[in-house]
Design an enzyme around this catalytic site. Structure first.
Site, short mmCIF file in Angstrom:
data_model
loop_
_atom_site.label_atom_id
_atom_site.label_comp_id
_atom_site.label_asym_id
_atom_site.label_seq_id
_atom_site.Cartn_x
_atom_site.Cartn_y
_atom_site.Cartn_z
CE LYS A 51 -4.37 -1.58 0.42
NZ LYS A 51 -5.47 -1.18 -0.48
CB SER A 300 -0.49 -8.26 -1.31
OG SER A 300 -1.32 -9.09 -0.53
#
Lengths: 315, 315
Positions: A51, A300
């Site tokens: 992110k 991720s």
């Protein structure tokens, strides 16, 4: 609707270079012979998840006169920490709206970057964020529904293409779809031979259903909240869905047990700590449904509660 | 005695480039402000530890006519898997001598690379290896006592110097001393301002004592076997000790509890799985005895039993 381009992603790469880890591709020697596997370990980013890429691109792309007024975001997860961290690096104020039931460890981690955390009731976060935007004159940094966020996440695809131009399959988790939109756009531009395959939990498989239907579908939040993969409970926006329709060759769905097994395998074999959402691409690889060839899985994120990791490791 | 030079290390880097992961430096944002910390994550190497670097350099540097006869090594740990893996890549036979009490998981991992594992009684490994060398005409690949091994491990120092030329402190685990000799040689050549500090468990602190005494000292294997850090139970050879005298600015010793806490912190904060031996440099950093400045810790390996990691995580 204009989609993000490879040029947007190249600009993002230049913009965020000084702030993010250029993660390597890690060859997974323990994988199958006819489907050699590489891991893109985004859990090694400073806040433990990809992110930061979108957050630094979105905040870095603001006019300085606007940026100094600060940013607002709503998130109970990795996006909160990413925006808080990026704001700290740019030395601007950040207000992060979080649901009152957010675990203290996540609230504390966000505050540790210097952000102001505003707790709110369930369902109130958009109103609270709107009030904060009006009070502060700041800018909203959405978790996925913005071209700059998509382009920032897409830098992962750029790096995969640089490091393994002959890649055949790229496996990417799908939630709000910013990550898969960005990576897919980069891969389709630079490695047109490669398939880009989304991965979802069976318990939050709205995108698999939506792509088959040809339009977005709505799963209730109660349904989506059933999965252990708490980072994969969002649904694409109009913008990200338009990208996913363009760049995804398919979606593989995985069970909760497969997700747990993937977390365990990544810790044991790859020496990488992943959160459930971060491990789904390995779960998809292990289903054996991907075609042969050189496969990259995007890991991720790694923000898992130590107790849950401990339980999964011995389980 | 001729010591390994920076040129030897540069040659090693060229020789092993295609076979090892070029690990990044990971900034540890959660560390102290006046001692910013970076992690060099060698647990991400294919077999989970830095040992591949020395093994590929030593085997790669053999004349091909010699190399085809195969290699022999004795090790119960990461060196066994590194030699087995490198031999598989070069498509040459490997015989690995392991003590009969080696855990099955390590024997299996070594066999999985195609190596012939020869189990032996405690204290017999050198005789068994000598017999194998005579039978096969192969070459011994020692775990640390060889210039090619030292130069191979030294490529880690080369990469640290490339990525962070202004480094102030480098913290490196010390056992047989091949890793610290190689890294220290590279750092002293390229970053002469930097301190290179060895780290040992208190329960296997022979090198700290030896450097203070100015000559090698011998701790009984029973004493050294007490530490949980099973990769740090060896002692320097004449060759590695000569290097350590030259390149180390000091040695920090750490307790068993500090080692466990470091394994826990690396998993929770850095999302990296480390074995106890691999985590000691963080334990040393946490003692606060290193001077201020930019500090790199070498995370040397990640091969820990899942049950032990689970227990440490929740402990």
């Amino acid at each position: 609707m204009p989609l993000v381009t490879i040029d947007d992603i190249r600009s993002a790469a230049t913009r965020i270079r000084a702030f993010v880890v250029r993660t390597p591709l890690i060859p997974a020697l323990w994988a199958d012979g006819d489907r050699p596997l590489w891991i893109k370990p985004e859990n090694l980013q400073s806040i433990g998840a990809f992110k930061v890429r979108g957050a630094f691109n979105a905040i870095g792309n603001l006019d300085e006169s606007v940026r100094t007024r600060g940013v607002v975001a709503y998130s109970s997860g990795n996006h909160a920490q990413a925006v808080a961290y990026a704001a700290a690096v740019f030395a601007i104020p950040a207000h992060i709206v979080m649901p009152r039931e957010t675990p203290a460890i996540k609230v504390d981690a966000t505050r540790a970057h210097g952000a102001e955390v505003v707790l709110c009731e369930a369902g109130q976060r958009e109103r609270v964020a709107a009030d904060l935007l009006e009070q502060t004159g700041g800018v909203l940094v959405p978790p996925f529904d913005h071209p700059d966020i998509i382009a920032g996440q897409g830098t992962i695809g750029l790096e995969i293409a640089e490091d393994l131009p002959t890649v055949d399959n790229v496996l990417v988790p799908v939630s709000g779809g910013g990550l898969a939109s960005g990576i897919g756009t980069a891969i389709k531009a630079l490695c047109p031979q490669a398939r880009v395959i989304g991965v979802e939990p069976e318990l939050a498989a709205d995108t698999a259903e939506a792509l088959a239907a040809g339009h977005r579908v709505d799963w209730s939040i109660e349904d989506r909240n059933r999965t252990i993969a708490d980072g994969l409970r969002s649904q694409p926006s109009e913008l990200t869905f338009a990208h996913l329709q363009q760049v995804l060759d398919g979606v593989i769905t995985v069970s909760e047990n497969e997700i747990r097994a993937a977390v365990r395998e990544l810790a044991r074999r790859a020496h990488l700590v992943s959160e459930p959402s971060g491990a789904v691409a390995l779960a998809a690889y292990r289903r054996g449904e991907t075609p042969p060839g050189r496969t990259v899985m995007v890991l991720s994120g790694g923000n898992i509660e130590p107790a849950m990791l401990g339980e999964i490791l011995v389980g």
